[in-house]
Design an enzyme around this catalytic site. Structure first.
Site, PDB file in Angstrom:
ATOM      1  N   ARG A  73       0.884  -1.373  -0.152  1.00 13.61           N
ATOM      2  CA  ARG A  73      -0.057   0.142  -0.069  1.00 13.61           C
ATOM      3  C   ARG A  73       1.091   1.156   0.053  1.00 13.61           C
ATOM      4  NH1 ARG A  73      -1.596   1.946   4.577  1.00 13.61           N
ATOM      5  NH2 ARG A  73      -1.258   0.023   5.468  1.00 13.61           N
TER       6      ARG A  73
ATOM      7  N   LYS B 225       7.186 -13.413  27.733  1.00 14.48           N
ATOM      8  CA  LYS B 225       8.406 -12.818  27.189  1.00 14.48           C
ATOM      9  C   LYS B 225       9.436 -12.355  28.256  1.00 14.48           C
ATOM     10  CE  LYS B 225       5.953 -10.595  23.380  1.00 14.48           C
ATOM     11  NZ  LYS B 225       5.479  -9.125  23.090  1.00 14.48           N
TER      12      LYS B 225
ATOM     13  N   SER C  18       3.692   4.057  24.869  1.00 17.35           N
ATOM     14  CA  SER C  18       4.476   3.861  23.735  1.00 17.35           C
ATOM     15  C   SER C  18       4.825   2.586  23.318  1.00 17.35           C
ATOM     16  CB  SER C  18       5.613   4.963  23.742  1.00 17.35           C
ATOM     17  OG  SER C  18       6.662   4.500  24.811  1.00 17.35           O
ATOM     18  N   GLY C  19       4.865   1.539  24.223  1.00 20.95           N
ATOM     19  CA  GLY C  19       5.309   0.259  24.218  1.00 20.95           C
ATOM     20  C   GLY C  19       4.164  -0.360  23.318  1.00 20.95           C
TER      21      GLY C  19
ATOM     22  N   ARG D 269      13.023 -14.278  18.154  1.00 20.46           N
ATOM     23  CA  ARG D 269      13.690 -14.221  19.648  1.00 20.46           C
ATOM     24  C   ARG D 269      14.226 -15.423  20.185  1.00 20.46           C
ATOM     25  NH1 ARG D 269      10.262  -9.689  22.084  1.00 20.46           N
ATOM     26  NH2 ARG D 269      10.668  -7.993  20.563  1.00 20.46           N
TER      27      ARG D 269
ATOM     28  N   HIS E 274       9.601   2.356  30.861  1.00 17.27           N
ATOM     29  CA  HIS E 274       9.075   1.118  31.537  1.00 17.27           C
ATOM     30  C   HIS E 274       9.866   1.263  32.938  1.00 17.27           C
ATOM     31  CE1 HIS E 274       7.022   0.038  28.300  1.00 17.27           C
ATOM     32  NE2 HIS E 274       7.493  -0.949  27.713  1.00 17.27           N
TER      33      HIS E 274
ATOM     34  N   GLU F 197       3.193 -10.467  27.655  1.00 20.78           N
ATOM     35  CA  GLU F 197       4.387  -9.564  28.078  1.00 20.78           C
ATOM     36  C   GLU F 197       5.039 -10.499  29.102  1.00 20.78           C
ATOM     37  OE1 GLU F 197       4.964  -7.099  26.400  1.00 20.78           O
ATOM     38  OE2 GLU F 197       6.268  -5.819  27.524  1.00 20.78           O
TER      39      GLU F 197
ATOM     40  N   CYS G   2      10.766  -4.830  24.948  1.00 22.67           N
ATOM     41  CA  CYS G   2      11.138  -3.438  25.658  1.00 22.67           C
ATOM     42  C   CYS G   2      11.134  -3.602  27.275  1.00 22.67           C
ATOM     43  CB  CYS G   2      10.237  -2.423  25.253  1.00 22.67           C
ATOM     44  SG  CYS G   2       8.335  -2.678  25.283  1.00 22.67           S
TER      45      CYS G   2
END
Lengths: 349, 349, 349, 349
Positions: A40, A205, A179-180, A111, A242, A202, A150
């Site tokens: 796009r 992780k 913002s995370g 990861r 954070h 989260e 993050c």
């Protein structure tokens, strides 16, 4: 560095992509020459294709770059940062790696793959030695290297100096910035004057990435740290940064002074080699009783250091403390750029 | 209750005093007939003496009450709520207790005194049996009874149903509302879009008050719970409602279903006796994966229940969960009023 | 009202639909018997089909209602509230009106149609007299009646008592709550600790709706008020409540006392008839120098009154003042319900 | 500038004082050599005397300066910035001016004195010609020069380019940041998720300061602009940056293009002389329909420019637009420093 290195960004128009563009604005080694996005956007200039969401305005150097589609057709530079959403990253990253590109990815997709380095340059630069095996097993000329989630990176930076004392158990509760979650990310109706005590995947992780990052490279593979890690992750109405409350149990029962000394004295290869994005001190301990704080501290050290404070005895485990890091810098774009700097300095690129 | 009971409020003009006024607005048993404050306010009407800080406007029934000074001169009713700041509460509360008043205090000053009940009616109504010893030892005709700190009460309400399983270790990280600090309290420059990872003395209060409240009344004294408790307390930009992430270790290793059953089935004397301010279910477990949340849940059940969610295994201790309670209601005015209701119903007033 | 009236809600699963469900929770006249939504939700129970976004939990009375698709197949009750998104409202509302339903709509789609009442019951109940013409021209057995945009209603409620003085010019700057944008609505990355000085089409709506609402019903049509209106609309990080700074010029140059008297004494048909959702005083003037404030005042009077304060001389026009109203109650669900109550009381239903 | 100029700061420990320290951190002309505060702080190092409230940590260059009391005893440098609270500024500023110091003050106390320049270097550098009269009338060897209130300066910067078109009437509604109230300033209980529609004396300051600043220096005095100005001032939960909605009436009825051209082309003496703190373009017009926004734009141009957007026709006056400026930089410390730079460059120091 006599010659500048061209770099590309996959997923360049999204919010993480914009953070890469921002972080690389005046980079001493890397020049953005290629920006990839979805079909796009392809064919438009970056200025046309992108709603700039960060502070200020789009850097002039990228505005007129014509966005490419996300296929490895030979036009892209060898070194590619991946800021793609996890929903599309897997196949595209693999296609580029197969085509010989060095993919320095912020996506979560690879990861935890056993042959992919989950890299924090100060901590586990030796995990890059997974690459030959990765290339062999997958038949790639290129490679994929990743940086942590993050919130994970803040925790592991604070823990790494303590690895020498034998990390046995870790309990962490996070208070994570909006913002995370990217853009549009968290709805204001959900987070204004509120706490959301849940962030999808989260906690898992943080728990498993921490073990891998702090693990040892042994006989061509990474042996995860055996410490137990328990995370509770919360979203709070903070823009960037954070914050986390950490309790730890350590085998060797160091004194507070020994812990402080370990944190303050901790340096890694980025510091020893003077990599351009490396903070002089990767962990900064603050003496003030009410610090670190995200709004007041997150922008210091270009967002690349982790701030620790309030080290004290824990009545349940051994010690407790507070840690803070910049989730979109040290937790995303800055992490990947430092990874690339390390790879360049160590001869992997 | 055939006859209405006159009550007074010490520290009536401050923010906690206003919360008492608000909570008692339509109380079925208690009538506010007396309001005490500092000499500076004495002689003025409550309307003149008070900057109303809560939502809406001051209730009409108290506006024209003339504020008294804080001396026990015979005009005050027997039952007195204390909303005084800790800096002045000790001597005034003692003077009123000595003069025969029943002081139901929200101040921290006497909470940890061995002969003063630190009361949560659902949990430790039998701690009221400290009163005769208190009166004897201090030579008082009256008495002082206290309620916990606003963060402690949320934790102990969530823990109390689990006491039967043997609480061994508790690690809690709080995210506390700004209203917990009174008025003016937290500067907006400190908390706007920020986290403050420190609240003075709060962690110590949570750690020791929890042990006392969950302790057993044995031979005229309270034997504290021997569980280890570790708290990390943070201020977040939320108006009302303290949220906390809790990890616990339990002797008897109950299943998740057993814990849920214990929380949901838990009732205390306030529920059995139908005390007016008692929530029908003191602990409400929410199934939604992202609840409880302060802005969405704190006003439910008139702010008198504690909400729990996200019960799951903890890789370090046994279980982890999220708890939420209303810090100015269940954590202050509502707690004290429920204490007084219990004392009335049990014949202590 | 001897008999309860069944009502339906179109667009019931969205955030405005949820606000209708919430507002009608204990309504003395109306029972929700029908809930409509998109085909995707049809056939599920409301509980299954809806992510409840408001405070607390979904009211029990609607949880097991099976959601219908949005077609007038005879099963829906005659009185229907429309909470549909503007992108789909036009055709569906018309189909139901054609089929004989009374559509009391919160959508913007038909507001400015010449034959559709844009109703604020205290102000322009006589605009209901547009309905016969609407039915005749469109060949409908049913009808569509609308309520204003959530910012317009606050302004017109504050202005209506002043219409007698000849409103000549109005300049208004709004500071609007995030709930005005629905869900997910405003991204937290856009509004956290920020102001967004733009809300799409909002200024135009305020300017033209105000003229229509305050206009006179003359010879089967509404003659708009000739006053000039200029609006600047801003989003601020407030949950509920649109606050606005207003400057006005009035023909007859009343004194401040005359304006205050007009505002305080203003009553409309809802007050005279004692409609269930009518606030006793539709405009409440606050004397405090720093009020009204959204977080402290918006919930008063069940969100149905408009609060005004700070009336003072304007050096440019004649007077300036501050107004506040609840955007999702008086500006949406509550407005529509009051419209329906008026229509019932006046015999239009 | 061959030689560095020593400067002092009166009121150095307060929040405005800290902003001066911060802004002067790497100033090319000025060196902080003297810091004054109340007797309570005098004798301590700045580090000991000051709770640093700004982001990051206290600049190293001032930490060990011993704070002086606020008396002109000869030790202070000639050029002094005043960051004192208005409650104490009058006498101290006068004493220093009498003793020969050049006082560049951010305090409001002398702003409206007829013989004191209320200076915005881009706008009214010629008002410095009031100084000789000030010195003569007051018998001072030194002088006092002031900068405007933090909201006024944003308005006048946006208006100044339009003065050529004949400003007749201005209506402005502000949405002001919490940092404008200093520390502790606004209580979080007042402003969290709220709007406070009142800031003491702010509207009066905006109305009269604007007229003085935009006035002409005629025969040894300033003839205020005759335009009528009406301000409504509100506090919103934003950290830094005052946003304002402005409507204006202009004598000469310029086109939008003429207004844009005037704003964009506007330059003053600071730009022509290249003063170190001067923004290259003092007014920056943003084309995006939803800009400027405080959180995203306020830090640009080192906080020294004013951002304007959304220029469009006003149905009541002629045009309306949005303006934004950094209240603690362009509205306080940065304003005073630019004033001092102008005075140096023009030979007044």
């Amino acid at each position: 560095m006599s010659e500048r290195i061209p770099v590309g960004i996959l997923g360049a128009t999204g919010m993480v992509g914009q953070e890469f563009v921002n972080f690389l604005r005046d980079h001493p080694w890397f020049d953005i020459t290629w920006l990839g996005a979805s079909d796009r956007s392809a064919g438009k200039t970056y200025r046309e294709a992108t709603s700039w969401r960060l502070g200020g305005v789009m850097p002039p150097n990228v505005r007129e770059i014509v966005v490419s589609d996300s296929k490895p057709n030979g036009a892209a530079p060898r070194l590619m940062f991946s800021a793609m959403d996890a929903s599309v990253a897997t196949e595209i990253e693999r296609a580029f790696a197969a085509a010989g590109h060095v993919i320095v990815s912020n996506s979560r997709n690879h990861r935890m793959d056993a042959d992919v380095p989950l890299l924090v340059p100060e901590i586990n630069a030796d995990h890059l030695r997974l690459i030959p095996e990765q290339q062999r097993a997958r038949g790639w000329k290129g490679q994929i290297v990743t940086n942590p989630n993050c919130s994970t990176v803040v925790l592991v930076m604070a823990l790494a100096p303590l690895k020498q004392f034998g990390i046995r158990r870790v309990i962490v509760t996070t208070m994570q910035a909006i913002s995370g979650a990217g853009y549009p990310g968290v709805a204001s109706m959900d987070i204004n004057a509120n706490v959301i005590p849940f962030i999808g995947s989260e906690e898992e992780k943080m728990e498993c990435e921490t073990q891998k990052i702090l693990g040892d490279f042994v006989e061509a593979r990474v042996e995860p740290l055996t410490a137990k890690v328990s995370a509770q992750c919360n979203r709070v109405p903070v823009v960037d940064g954070h914050t986390m409350a950490v309790s730890i149990e350590l085998d060797q029962k160091p004194t507070e002074a020994e812990i402080l000394g370990a944190m303050r004295g901790w340096r890694g290869i980025p510091q020893l080699k003077g990599l351009p994005s490396a903070p002089p001190c990767p962990v900064i301990y603050m003496e003030e009783q009410d610090r670190p704080q995200p709004r007041r501290d997150v922008e210091r050290e270009n967002g690349m250091a982790v701030f620790v404070g309030r080290l004290r005895k824990c009545p349940v485990l051994d010690y407790k403390f507070v840690a803070l890091g910049h989730n979109t810098v040290r937790g995303a774009a800055g992490a990947a750029v430092l990874n690339a700097e390390l790879m360049k300095a160590e001869g992997w690129i």
